[in-house]
Design a protein around this motif. Structure first.
Motif, PDB file in Angstrom:
ATOM      1  N   UNK A 172       0.836  -1.187   0.000  1.00 33.68           N
ATOM      2  CA  UNK A 172       0.000   0.000   0.000  1.00 33.68           C
ATOM      3  C   UNK A 172       0.874   1.240   0.000  1.00 33.68           C
ATOM      4  N   UNK A 173       0.513   2.203  -0.830  1.00 27.87           N
ATOM      5  CA  UNK A 173       1.166   3.509  -0.842  1.00 27.87           C
ATOM      6  C   UNK A 173       0.319   4.466  -0.026  1.00 27.87           C
ATOM      7  N   UNK A 174       0.981   5.291   0.741  1.00 26.21           N
ATOM      8  CA  UNK A 174       0.299   6.377   1.442  1.00 26.21           C
ATOM      9  C   UNK A 174       1.195   7.608   1.359  1.00 26.21           C
ATOM     10  N   UNK A 175       0.705   8.633   0.735  1.00 25.71           N
ATOM     11  CA  UNK A 175       1.405   9.905   0.682  1.00 25.71           C
ATOM     12  C   UNK A 175       0.650  10.877   1.567  1.00 25.71           C
ATOM     13  N   UNK A 176       1.372  11.600   2.375  1.00 24.93           N
ATOM     14  CA  UNK A 176       0.751  12.522   3.306  1.00 24.93           C
ATOM     15  C   UNK A 176       1.508  13.846   3.304  1.00 24.93           C
ATOM     16  N   UNK A 177       0.839  14.881   2.840  1.00 22.26           N
ATOM     17  CA  UNK A 177       1.428  16.221   2.846  1.00 22.26           C
ATOM     18  C   UNK A 177       2.676  16.355   1.997  1.00 22.26           C
ATOM     19  N   UNK A 178       2.759  15.605   0.901  1.00 19.83           N
ATOM     20  CA  UNK A 178       3.980  15.605   0.081  1.00 19.83           C
ATOM     21  C   UNK A 178       4.093  16.903  -0.705  1.00 19.83           C
ATOM     22  N   UNK A 179       5.203  17.565  -0.492  1.00 16.88           N
ATOM     23  CA  UNK A 179       5.535  18.812  -1.181  1.00 16.88           C
ATOM     24  C   UNK A 179       6.913  18.657  -1.779  1.00 16.88           C
ATOM     25  N   UNK A 180       7.086  19.164  -3.007  1.00 18.78           N
ATOM     26  CA  UNK A 180       8.410  19.146  -3.632  1.00 18.78           C
ATOM     27  C   UNK A 180       8.670  20.519  -4.215  1.00 18.78           C
ATOM     28  N   UNK A 181       9.724  21.141  -3.686  1.00 27.05           N
ATOM     29  CA  UNK A 181      10.141  22.461  -4.143  1.00 27.05           C
ATOM     30  C   UNK A 181      11.499  22.335  -4.817  1.00 27.05           C
ATOM     31  N   UNK A 196       2.333  20.302  -3.992  1.00 28.82           N
ATOM     32  CA  UNK A 196       1.973  21.046  -2.780  1.00 28.82           C
ATOM     33  C   UNK A 196       0.967  20.244  -1.965  1.00 28.82           C
ATOM     34  N   UNK A 197       1.430  19.627  -0.882  1.00 27.21           N
ATOM     35  CA  UNK A 197       0.552  18.971   0.071  1.00 27.21           C
ATOM     36  C   UNK A 197      -0.254  17.809  -0.488  1.00 27.21           C
ATOM     37  N   UNK A 198       0.362  16.953  -1.277  1.00 21.08           N
ATOM     38  CA  UNK A 198      -0.346  15.833  -1.895  1.00 21.08           C
ATOM     39  C   UNK A 198      -0.639  14.754  -0.858  1.00 21.08           C
ATOM     40  N   UNK A 199      -1.899  14.342  -0.783  1.00 17.86           N
ATOM     41  CA  UNK A 199      -2.337  13.227   0.061  1.00 17.86           C
ATOM     42  C   UNK A 199      -2.915  12.164  -0.865  1.00 17.86           C
ATOM     43  N   UNK A 200      -2.494  10.911  -0.670  1.00 15.05           N
ATOM     44  CA  UNK A 200      -2.949   9.829  -1.542  1.00 15.05           C
ATOM     45  C   UNK A 200      -2.855   8.507  -0.804  1.00 15.05           C
ATOM     46  N   UNK A 201      -3.895   7.696  -0.899  1.00 16.96           N
ATOM     47  CA  UNK A 201      -3.870   6.322  -0.411  1.00 16.96           C
ATOM     48  C   UNK A 201      -4.142   5.425  -1.606  1.00 16.96           C
ATOM     49  N   UNK A 202      -3.250   4.476  -1.845  1.00 11.86           N
ATOM     50  CA  UNK A 202      -3.375   3.559  -2.970  1.00 11.86           C
ATOM     51  C   UNK A 202      -3.202   2.141  -2.448  1.00 11.86           C
ATOM     52  N   UNK A 223       5.420  10.811  -9.734  1.00 10.81           N
ATOM     53  CA  UNK A 223       5.809   9.429 -10.012  1.00 10.81           C
ATOM     54  C   UNK A 223       7.256   9.153  -9.589  1.00 10.81           C
ATOM     55  N   UNK A 224       8.139  10.114  -9.771  1.00  3.19           N
ATOM     56  CA  UNK A 224       9.528   9.937  -9.327  1.00  3.19           C
ATOM     57  C   UNK A 224       9.607   9.821  -7.810  1.00  3.19           C
ATOM     58  N   UNK A 225       8.819  10.582  -7.104  1.00  7.93           N
ATOM     59  CA  UNK A 225       8.795  10.502  -5.638  1.00  7.93           C
ATOM     60  C   UNK A 225       8.192   9.176  -5.196  1.00  7.93           C
ATOM     61  N   UNK A 226       7.107   8.750  -5.834  1.00 13.84           N
ATOM     62  CA  UNK A 226       6.497   7.463  -5.473  1.00 13.84           C
ATOM     63  C   UNK A 226       7.443   6.297  -5.755  1.00 13.84           C
ATOM     64  N   UNK A 227       8.283   6.436  -6.773  1.00 19.13           N
ATOM     65  CA  UNK A 227       9.233   5.385  -7.121  1.00 19.13           C
ATOM     66  C   UNK A 227      10.544   5.454  -6.368  1.00 19.13           C
ATOM     67  N   UNK A 228      10.684   6.430  -5.491  1.00 15.40           N
ATOM     68  CA  UNK A 228      11.919   6.537  -4.721  1.00 15.40           C
ATOM     69  C   UNK A 228      13.085   7.094  -5.510  1.00 15.40           C
ATOM     70  N   UNK A 229      12.820   7.663  -6.676  1.00 15.80           N
ATOM     71  CA  UNK A 229      13.885   8.261  -7.482  1.00 15.80           C
ATOM     72  C   UNK A 229      14.175   9.694  -7.062  1.00 15.80           C
ATOM     73  N   UNK A 252      13.142  12.714  -3.698  1.00 16.51           N
ATOM     74  CA  UNK A 252      12.658  12.848  -2.325  1.00 16.51           C
ATOM     75  C   UNK A 252      11.791  14.099  -2.204  1.00 16.51           C
ATOM     76  N   UNK A 253      10.749  14.023  -1.399  1.00 16.03           N
ATOM     77  CA  UNK A 253       9.945  15.232  -1.193  1.00 16.03           C
ATOM     78  C   UNK A 253      10.690  16.235  -0.316  1.00 16.03           C
ATOM     79  N   UNK A 254      10.361  17.485  -0.489  1.00 13.82           N
ATOM     80  CA  UNK A 254      10.892  18.525   0.392  1.00 13.82           C
ATOM     81  C   UNK A 254      10.277  18.374   1.777  1.00 13.82           C
ATOM     82  N   UNK A 255       8.974  18.061   1.789  1.00 16.32           N
ATOM     83  CA  UNK A 255       8.252  17.810   3.030  1.00 16.32           C
ATOM     84  C   UNK A 255       7.240  16.698   2.791  1.00 16.32           C
ATOM     85  N   UNK A 256       6.855  16.035   3.860  1.00 13.36           N
ATOM     86  CA  UNK A 256       5.803  15.033   3.779  1.00 13.36           C
ATOM     87  C   UNK A 256       6.326  13.617   3.912  1.00 13.36           C
TER      88      UNK A 256
END
Length: 98
Positions: free
Chosen positions: A1-10, A20-26, A46-52, A54-58
């Motif tokens: 299961x993927x869970x993204x919480x407050x993902x921000x990338x600057x 900006x503040x992405x929330x996702x449950x997959x 997709x790069x953040x979800x794949x671990x390629x 890193x988010x700035x926050x979240x």
């Protein structure tokens, strides 16, 4: 299961806000299509979800592991075991042959 919480990338110390503040449950077995206009963060997500990348926050959690907080070695092991990629470009190493 993927869970993204407050993902921000600057990029560029906040000059460009790709996510900006992405929330996702997959859930396992669930499919996701990501679409939208050019420049709206699809590839970054997709790069953040794949671990390629890193988010700035979240938090980016895959099967209970927070990829955003793992060492690069740990993320590499997770990618090798749990994640598959189909890239838009070939990403071949020009000095190697098949």
């Amino acid at each position: 299961m993927y869970r993204l919480s407050g993902v921000t990338r600057e990029y560029g110390h906040g000059a460009v806000l790709a996510l900006r503040g992405v929330d996702l449950d997959l859930a396992d077995g669930e499919w996701l299509a990501v679409r939208g206009p050019t420049g709206h963060g699809k590839s970054t997500l997709l790069q953040i979800m794949g671990g390629l990348d890193r988010p700035t926050r979240g938090m980016v959690e895959l099967d209970g592991r927070d990829l955003a907080r793992m060492s690069e070695t740990g993320v590499t092991k997770v990618r090798a075991r749990l994640i598959g990629f189909v890239f838009q470009s070939f990403n071949l190493v020009p000095t190697l042959s098949a």
